[in-house]
Design a protein around this motif. Sequence first.
Motif, PDB file in Angstrom:
ATOM      1  N   ALA A 111     -72.250 -37.509  52.734  1.00  0.00           N
ATOM      2  CA  ALA A 111     -72.809 -38.014  53.977  1.00  0.00           C
ATOM      3  C   ALA A 111     -74.331 -37.981  53.908  1.00  0.00           C
ATOM      4  CB  ALA A 111     -72.322 -37.153  55.147  1.00  0.00           C
ATOM      5  N   PRO A 112     -74.991 -39.020  54.414  1.00  0.00           N
ATOM      6  CA  PRO A 112     -76.459 -39.000  54.427  1.00  0.00           C
ATOM      7  C   PRO A 112     -76.983 -37.869  55.291  1.00  0.00           C
ATOM      8  CG  PRO A 112     -75.603 -40.844  55.714  1.00  0.00           C
ATOM      9  CD  PRO A 112     -74.438 -40.254  54.992  1.00  0.00           C
ATOM     10  N   ARG A 113     -78.054 -37.232  54.811  1.00  0.00           N
ATOM     11  CA  ARG A 113     -78.656 -36.104  55.531  1.00  0.00           C
ATOM     12  C   ARG A 113     -79.931 -36.563  56.218  1.00  0.00           C
ATOM     13  NH1 ARG A 113     -78.461 -31.554  50.766  1.00  0.00           N
ATOM     14  NH2 ARG A 113     -76.187 -31.296  50.667  1.00  0.00           N
ATOM     15  N   VAL A 114     -80.025 -36.255  57.502  1.00  0.00           N
ATOM     16  CA  VAL A 114     -81.188 -36.628  58.298  1.00  0.00           C
ATOM     17  C   VAL A 114     -81.758 -35.381  58.955  1.00  0.00           C
ATOM     18  CG1 VAL A 114     -82.052 -38.032  60.206  1.00  0.00           C
ATOM     19  CG2 VAL A 114     -80.214 -38.917  58.753  1.00  0.00           C
ATOM     20  N   LEU A 115     -83.047 -35.163  58.764  1.00  0.00           N
ATOM     21  CA  LEU A 115     -83.752 -34.100  59.478  1.00  0.00           C
ATOM     22  C   LEU A 115     -84.461 -34.750  60.658  1.00  0.00           C
ATOM     23  CD1 LEU A 115     -84.744 -31.175  59.729  1.00  0.00           C
ATOM     24  CD2 LEU A 115     -86.638 -31.772  58.199  1.00  0.00           C
TER      25      LEU A 115
ATOM     26  N   LEU B 121     -82.640 -28.407  52.692  1.00  0.00           N
ATOM     27  CA  LEU B 121     -81.762 -29.568  52.865  1.00  0.00           C
ATOM     28  C   LEU B 121     -81.946 -30.617  51.777  1.00  0.00           C
ATOM     29  CD1 LEU B 121     -82.235 -29.993  56.717  1.00  0.00           C
ATOM     30  CD2 LEU B 121     -80.104 -29.355  55.583  1.00  0.00           C
ATOM     31  N   ALA B 122     -82.958 -30.458  50.944  1.00  0.00           N
ATOM     32  CA  ALA B 122     -83.272 -31.458  49.926  1.00  0.00           C
ATOM     33  C   ALA B 122     -82.079 -31.664  48.976  1.00  0.00           C
ATOM     34  CB  ALA B 122     -84.510 -31.035  49.145  1.00  0.00           C
ATOM     35  N   PRO B 123     -81.842 -32.902  48.560  1.00  0.00           N
ATOM     36  CA  PRO B 123     -82.611 -34.097  48.904  1.00  0.00           C
ATOM     37  C   PRO B 123     -82.182 -34.686  50.248  1.00  0.00           C
ATOM     38  CG  PRO B 123     -80.909 -34.681  47.344  1.00  0.00           C
ATOM     39  CD  PRO B 123     -80.820 -33.200  47.534  1.00  0.00           C
ATOM     40  N   LEU B 124     -83.140 -35.019  51.074  1.00  0.00           N
ATOM     41  CA  LEU B 124     -82.878 -35.643  52.360  1.00  0.00           C
ATOM     42  C   LEU B 124     -82.851 -37.157  52.206  1.00  0.00           C
ATOM     43  CD1 LEU B 124     -85.276 -33.527  54.603  1.00  0.00           C
ATOM     44  CD2 LEU B 124     -82.797 -33.672  54.913  1.00  0.00           C
TER      45      LEU B 124
ATOM     46  N   ARG C  95     -87.950 -34.462  49.662  1.00  0.00           N
ATOM     47  CA  ARG C  95     -87.779 -35.596  48.764  1.00  0.00           C
ATOM     48  C   ARG C  95     -87.078 -36.764  49.473  1.00  0.00           C
ATOM     49  NH1 ARG C  95     -85.710 -31.449  45.748  1.00  0.00           N
ATOM     50  NH2 ARG C  95     -83.709 -32.497  45.344  1.00  0.00           N
ATOM     51  N   ALA C  96     -87.497 -37.013  50.726  1.00  0.00           N
ATOM     52  CA  ALA C  96     -86.909 -38.095  51.514  1.00  0.00           C
ATOM     53  C   ALA C  96     -87.566 -39.417  51.177  1.00  0.00           C
ATOM     54  CB  ALA C  96     -87.067 -37.803  53.007  1.00  0.00           C
ATOM     55  N   GLU C  97     -86.769 -40.432  50.962  1.00  0.00           N
ATOM     56  CA  GLU C  97     -87.299 -41.756  50.670  1.00  0.00           C
ATOM     57  C   GLU C  97     -87.723 -42.498  51.934  1.00  0.00           C
ATOM     58  OE1 GLU C  97     -84.552 -43.953  48.367  1.00  0.00           O
ATOM     59  OE2 GLU C  97     -84.634 -42.602  46.634  1.00  0.00           O
ATOM     60  N   ARG C  98     -87.175 -42.096  53.067  1.00  0.00           N
ATOM     61  CA  ARG C  98     -87.478 -42.768  54.328  1.00  0.00           C
ATOM     62  C   ARG C  98     -87.887 -41.729  55.367  1.00  0.00           C
ATOM     63  NH1 ARG C  98     -85.258 -48.020  54.415  1.00  0.00           N
ATOM     64  NH2 ARG C  98     -85.198 -48.023  56.683  1.00  0.00           N
TER      65      ARG C  98
ATOM     66  N   LEU D 188     -81.867 -45.306  58.072  1.00  0.00           N
ATOM     67  CA  LEU D 188     -81.411 -45.023  56.707  1.00  0.00           C
ATOM     68  C   LEU D 188     -81.395 -46.253  55.803  1.00  0.00           C
ATOM     69  CD1 LEU D 188     -78.503 -42.663  57.743  1.00  0.00           C
ATOM     70  CD2 LEU D 188     -80.464 -41.981  56.360  1.00  0.00           C
ATOM     71  N   GLY D 189     -81.568 -47.433  56.367  1.00  0.00           N
ATOM     72  CA  GLY D 189     -81.553 -48.641  55.547  1.00  0.00           C
ATOM     73  C   GLY D 189     -80.210 -48.920  54.907  1.00  0.00           C
ATOM     74  N   ARG D 190     -79.139 -48.546  55.585  1.00  0.00           N
ATOM     75  CA  ARG D 190     -77.809 -48.731  55.043  1.00  0.00           C
ATOM     76  C   ARG D 190     -76.811 -48.860  56.182  1.00  0.00           C
ATOM     77  NH1 ARG D 190     -75.371 -43.284  52.558  1.00  0.00           N
ATOM     78  NH2 ARG D 190     -73.476 -44.422  53.096  1.00  0.00           N
ATOM     79  N   ALA D 191     -75.569 -49.193  55.837  1.00  0.00           N
ATOM     80  CA  ALA D 191     -74.508 -49.284  56.836  1.00  0.00           C
ATOM     81  C   ALA D 191     -73.947 -47.893  57.110  1.00  0.00           C
ATOM     82  CB  ALA D 191     -73.403 -50.213  56.341  1.00  0.00           C
ATOM     83  N   PRO D 192     -73.302 -47.691  58.248  1.00  0.00           N
ATOM     84  CA  PRO D 192     -72.682 -46.394  58.534  1.00  0.00           C
ATOM     85  C   PRO D 192     -71.632 -46.025  57.503  1.00  0.00           C
ATOM     86  CG  PRO D 192     -72.784 -47.743  60.520  1.00  0.00           C
ATOM     87  CD  PRO D 192     -73.162 -48.636  59.373  1.00  0.00           C
ATOM     88  N   VAL D 193     -71.490 -44.724  57.270  1.00  0.00           N
ATOM     89  CA  VAL D 193     -70.450 -44.233  56.357  1.00  0.00           C
ATOM     90  C   VAL D 193     -69.086 -44.508  56.963  1.00  0.00           C
ATOM     91  CG1 VAL D 193     -69.502 -42.206  55.217  1.00  0.00           C
ATOM     92  CG2 VAL D 193     -71.982 -42.476  55.437  1.00  0.00           C
ATOM     93  N   ASN D 194     -68.932 -44.117  58.218  1.00  0.00           N
ATOM     94  CA  ASN D 194     -67.710 -44.416  58.963  1.00  0.00           C
ATOM     95  C   ASN D 194     -67.872 -45.772  59.616  1.00  0.00           C
ATOM     96  OD1 ASN D 194     -66.809 -41.815  58.360  1.00  0.00           O
ATOM     97  ND2 ASN D 194     -67.821 -40.986  60.173  1.00  0.00           N
ATOM     98  N   ARG D 195     -66.878 -46.600  59.500  1.00  0.00           N
ATOM     99  CA  ARG D 195     -66.981 -47.955  60.040  1.00  0.00           C
ATOM    100  C   ARG D 195     -66.860 -47.923  61.557  1.00  0.00           C
ATOM    101  NH1 ARG D 195     -63.016 -53.062  58.562  1.00  0.00           N
ATOM    102  NH2 ARG D 195     -64.093 -54.607  59.856  1.00  0.00           N
TER     103      ARG D 195
END
Length: 474
Positions: free
Chosen positions: A15-19, A80-83, A105-108, A384-391
Amino acid sequence: MLSTHRLDIGAETGAPRVLLLAPSGGLGGGVERYLGTVEERLRAGGAEVHRLDLYGPSRPRGARARLRFAAVTLRAARRLAPLDAVLTGHPSLIPVAAAAAAAGRAERAPVLFYGTDIWRTRRFGRALLARCPALYPLTISSYSAGALADVGVAPVLRPGLAAAWRATLLAAGARAARATETRQAQTQPTTVPHAALAQRQPPTLLTVFRLADADWAGKGLPELLAALPAVRRAVGPVRLLVAGRGPAPDGLRRAVGAVTDAELVESPDDASLAALYAGADLFVLCTRTRPGRSGEGYGIVLTEAQLAGCPVVGPVSGGARDAYVDGVTGATPADESPEALAAVLAALLADRAHLARMRRRAAEWARMATEPAEHTRAVFSAVLGRAPVNRPTETPTTGWTAPPPRPGGTAAPETRLGAPAAPPPRRPAARVWPERGGLPGTAADRDGDYLTSDYLEASRGWSDDIEIDDLAGR
């Protein structure tokens, strides 16, 4: 300490991690509601959200607290890295966000510009925003995005509504629609005296904003009060309700108290506020645009009113045009003068048939514009620049869809979840997806994993100059 169990869950599920760095928790207002809804949508879409609140009702502010917040944020980012993302809820937190993005190390690392902070951001913060690759502005309307053009291209993430609040508004609108239909049915055939009495009931204007705001006049209340006499001369008696989170300052109390048939409603709960929206004939928000001092970044109260079935009159300028459809679900005065406002209000109140059509269109548009599944996709794309993990899926719910069928009419057949059925003739209202017993951000939600020692330390306050409700809706 932040829960290592939560870290393991994120690692196992992918799952994507968001701080999330929020400027406050428990103080209310537009920014807090906005971030609460974004957090809810991130969780619904399958993200792991770790939230740190800057300050709250009982958390003191000062230099020591600010340093503690910065230290705890950096420690959390490293653990939490990598975020996948660091989402920052106010531009004054940009220095901490830049450090957290590097440590995690968050890209966004989107930074929310919600209200008058689009003009008030300090030079150092703007420089960091331009130089740090991960940082970018995120805002709530096309107007705000244009004002941030010198900072960079800002994606627009329109405000959504928390699932429980949205359901409350839909239910209030449905009740009001049924009550109106019942009254019309009772007064049509032979009860002419009752029909005449119904016509004599004065229409209600409603405005909602944060009453405790020191710049309450910037919400256009003096102009609205000045417009009332002309409106009453044109259409007869008109009632005005002024509602919002209090306490109201003495000057505001005196201004409302000096006007006949005007009432101040301080700090209504959600159910009461929804009833006010649904019972009003017109919602009016006439915020003055004064760069650096006042202005409407979006005006979420306009969407709330329409969701309860109330057409709106919006500000002349600012980002509020994104919150309604001019000429269809609402109207806009020609300028900020009381005369222009009175002309629009009188024209709408004089044509009750047109107002009824706007009421139906407003409810339908707002219901579609606030569908949780669509907002979940928008949040994931912006953060996040992506679609949701859960639809995200849409499920039917009780709320305003249309006035109930007249006696003798044909009701639509009931459709059971999971059973194949032909598409309905109109788009159903949606409930938050997936369903859950409680909403993220409630006390029950945080008494478990989230109320850790790091969280308590970080939530004691950091910045004295943050204006948490630059353009608070309520």
